[in-house]
Design an enzyme around this catalytic site. Structure first.
Site, mmCIF file in Angstrom:
data_model
loop_
_atom_site.group_PDB
_atom_site.id
_atom_site.type_symbol
_atom_site.label_atom_id
_atom_site.label_comp_id
_atom_site.label_asym_id
_atom_site.label_seq_id
_atom_site.Cartn_x
_atom_site.Cartn_y
_atom_site.Cartn_z
ATOM 1 C CB CYS A 1 15.938 -14.713 0.942
ATOM 2 S SG CYS A 1 17.379 -14.475 1.988
ATOM 3 C CG HIS B 1 14.507 -18.594 1.572
ATOM 4 N ND1 HIS B 1 15.758 -18.857 1.048
ATOM 5 C CD2 HIS B 1 14.702 -17.716 2.601
ATOM 6 C CE1 HIS B 1 16.660 -18.160 1.721
ATOM 7 N NE2 HIS B 1 16.048 -17.471 2.673
ATOM 8 C CG ASN C 1 19.423 -18.079 4.142
ATOM 9 O OD1 ASN C 1 19.338 -17.953 2.931
ATOM 10 N ND2 ASN C 1 18.744 -17.314 4.985
HETATM 11 N N1 COA Z 1 26.086 -19.264 18.547
HETATM 12 C C1 COA Z 1 25.812 -19.190 19.859
HETATM 13 N N2 COA Z 1 25.073 -18.197 20.397
HETATM 14 C C2 COA Z 1 24.601 -17.260 19.568
HETATM 15 C C3 COA Z 1 24.859 -17.285 18.177
HETATM 16 C C4 COA Z 1 25.640 -18.337 17.687
HETATM 17 N N3 COA Z 1 25.932 -18.444 16.380
HETATM 18 N N4 COA Z 1 24.246 -16.225 17.608
HETATM 19 C C5 COA Z 1 23.632 -15.559 18.588
HETATM 20 N N5 COA Z 1 23.846 -16.171 19.770
HETATM 21 C C6 COA Z 1 23.366 -15.783 21.088
HETATM 22 C C7 COA Z 1 22.941 -14.338 21.162
HETATM 23 O O1 COA Z 1 24.038 -13.518 21.393
HETATM 24 C C8 COA Z 1 21.979 -14.360 22.317
HETATM 25 O O2 COA Z 1 22.730 -14.330 23.500
HETATM 26 P P1 COA Z 1 22.191 -13.530 24.806
HETATM 27 O O3 COA Z 1 20.889 -14.204 25.161
HETATM 28 O O4 COA Z 1 23.287 -13.735 25.784
HETATM 29 O O5 COA Z 1 22.018 -12.125 24.348
HETATM 30 C C9 COA Z 1 21.362 -15.722 22.205
HETATM 31 O O6 COA Z 1 22.221 -16.530 21.398
HETATM 32 C C10 COA Z 1 20.020 -15.698 21.543
HETATM 33 O O7 COA Z 1 19.516 -16.938 21.820
HETATM 34 P P2 COA Z 1 18.054 -17.300 21.456
HETATM 35 O O8 COA Z 1 17.132 -16.242 21.907
HETATM 36 O O9 COA Z 1 17.790 -18.662 21.971
HETATM 37 O O10 COA Z 1 18.139 -17.288 19.900
HETATM 38 P P3 COA Z 1 16.981 -17.569 18.953
HETATM 39 O O11 COA Z 1 16.213 -18.772 19.400
HETATM 40 O O12 COA Z 1 16.222 -16.339 18.667
HETATM 41 O O13 COA Z 1 17.776 -17.990 17.652
HETATM 42 C C11 COA Z 1 18.275 -17.213 15.477
HETATM 43 C C12 COA Z 1 18.542 -17.050 16.974
HETATM 44 C C13 COA Z 1 19.089 -16.156 14.723
HETATM 45 C C14 COA Z 1 18.744 -18.604 15.054
HETATM 46 C C15 COA Z 1 16.748 -17.055 15.234
HETATM 47 O O14 COA Z 1 16.305 -15.839 15.768
HETATM 48 C C16 COA Z 1 16.378 -17.150 13.781
HETATM 49 O O15 COA Z 1 16.396 -18.192 13.185
HETATM 50 N N6 COA Z 1 15.997 -15.993 13.169
HETATM 51 C C17 COA Z 1 15.738 -15.945 11.735
HETATM 52 C C18 COA Z 1 17.027 -15.712 11.009
HETATM 53 C C19 COA Z 1 16.913 -15.954 9.524
HETATM 54 O O16 COA Z 1 16.465 -16.996 9.103
HETATM 55 N N7 COA Z 1 17.346 -14.965 8.739
HETATM 56 C C20 COA Z 1 17.330 -15.048 7.327
HETATM 57 C C21 COA Z 1 15.952 -14.885 6.784
HETATM 58 S S1 COA Z 1 15.977 -14.827 5.065
#
Ligand code: COA
Length: 363
Positions: free
Chosen positions: A145, A290, A320
């Site tokens: 990215c 980004h 993204n």
């Molecule tokens: N839809 C529904 N549920 C989902 C899911 C989806 N697409 N993807 C994951 N989950 C679930 C997981 O399995 C987990 O379930 P569990 O609690 O039963 O294990 C739960 O959602 C996690 O929830 P939460 O802790 O509220 O998620 P989060 O607030 O950490 O959000 C992300 C998850 C991925 C959106 C967040 O961590 C994030 O934005 N991370 C950065 C990712 C990114 O930008 N990457 C690229 C960088 S260049």
């Protein structure tokens, strides 16, 4: 001494739009979950991914259908109808046209694509060939990215050093080709998508507008945060049936670790960029981040007290697009009149590696 100035921008996205509702028919997710956590409402994907998703949405056993696609392709065909270099070519053609520069006038092409057309040669070579060029050097930075920012920094050094006059810098991605769109891959599949952005840099006199400074960093000690072994020497042989069957060909992400690192590194590098130029947030007219996730962007802008009207975001419409996201947002911000002549613009990106960076420029 010469300075590099952006004299043309361009972008390209596939026509197929996938909203969160279509994804909810493929995996256990919802429009509400995706919008709340990421700000993404829709994204563009290649025609191949789009056809696959329509079929997956109807499939009674989604995991079996996805496994069949991974093993045999869609309907037994594995050749893509759209490749990442096709998108790179379209975005670059637009940037060259807007710059009034012919491909043969380019001294160098720098591309960043996380997943290339071929393992080798790199996408920069394929893109150069599509322009019919036969000796212009093509460089590829596989920098995830942050690839576009790293590309700008490299191109700038060539121009400042008087080595090249005109350089094309491209960020292009066709990431929808690598994800598992069932529950198994839902954490990443809802985030990433396809697109390309490009700029043409030209040498100008040092007193004029142009690129001012770049601040680049990498921390290669947290590889598990965001990685993919699709084709690599982490296994022997580099590609095997077993690797694919064990799911090691697919991307991995520790979402929370990425979130925390991204917010921390964005804050640090923006602070460093402003400090190095003796500026404050108030001096900058437009911040282009980004487009990973609106929550990451908001956490950074809140912490640094960057007012929303100083940012331009399009993550809601494109998701993204990794290396493509900064040049795509830059192109749209310019078109929307959000960046005007003389404006001070700060670009910042963070991604796999982890690698992150910021570039400051006078438009
Ligand atoms: N839809 C529904 N549920 C989902 C899911 C989806 N697409 N993807 C994951 N989950 C679930 C997981 O399995 C987990 O379930 P569990 O609690 O039963 O294990 C739960 O959602 C996690 O929830 P939460 O802790 O509220 O998620 P989060 O607030 O950490 O959000 C992300 C998850 C991925 C959106 C967040 O961590 C994030 O934005 N991370 C950065 C990712 C990114 O930008 N990457 C690229 C960088 S260049």
């Amino acid at each position: 001494m010469k300075r590099a100035r952006i004299v043309g921008t361009g972008m390209a996205v596939p026509e197929c739009v996938v909203d969160n509702h279509l994804l909810s028919r493929c995996m256990n997710t919802s429009d509400e979950w995706i919008v709340q956590r990421t700000g993404i409402r829709e994204r563009r994907v290649s025609p191949d991914t789009y056809r696959m998703l329509l079929r997956l949405a109807e499939a009674p056993d989604k995991v079996a259908f996805m496994d069949e696609v991974f093993a045999q392709g869609l309907d037994g065909k594995i050749d893509s109808t759209l490749t990442v270099s096709d998108l790179a070519f379209e975005a670059s053609t637009m940037a060259l046209k807007n710059a009034g520069v012919e491909p043969r006038q380019l001294d160098c092409i720098i591309d960043s694509s996380t997943v290339p057309d071929f393992a080798y040669p790199h996408t920069g070579c394929v893109l150069q060939g599509k322009f019919g060029l036969t000796s212009t050097p093509a460089i590829c930075l596989q920098q995830g990215c942050a690839g576009f920012i790293f590309g700008l920094a490299v191109a700038d050094q060539f121009i400042r050093g008087g080595i090249y006059e005109r350089v094309l810098v491209v960020g292009a991605e066709l990431l929808s080709s690598i994800f598992d769109y069932t529950d198994r891959g839902r954490d990443m599949a809802v985030l990433f998508a396809d697109g390309a952005g490009a700029v043409v840099l030209q040498a100008v006199d040092s007193g004029e507008s142009g690129l001012i400074s770049h601040h680049l960093h990498t921390d290669g000690t947290i590889l598990d945060g965001l990685s993919g072994e699709v084709w690599g020497t982490s296994t022997y042989p580099a590609i095997s049936k077993k690797k694919i069957e064990e799911g090691r060909g697919r991307p991995r992400m520790n979402g929370r670790a990425v979130f925390v690192q991204a917010v921390r590194r964005f804050r640090e590098v923006i602070g460093k960029c402003l400090g190095a130029n003796r500026l404050t947030v108030a001096d900058v007219d437009c911040f282009i981040f980004h487009q990973a996730n609106i929550r990451i962007i908001e956490a950074v802008t809140d912490a640094l007290k960057i007012p929303p009207e100083k940012t331009f975001n399009n993550v809601e419409r494109y998701g993204n697009t990794a290396a493509a996201s900064v040049p795509m947002a830059l192109h749209e911000a310019v078109l929307a009149g959000r960046i005007k002549d003389g404006d001070l613009v700060l670009l910042a990106a963070f991604g796999t590696g982890f690698s992150w960076g910021a570039s400051l420029l006078r438009w």
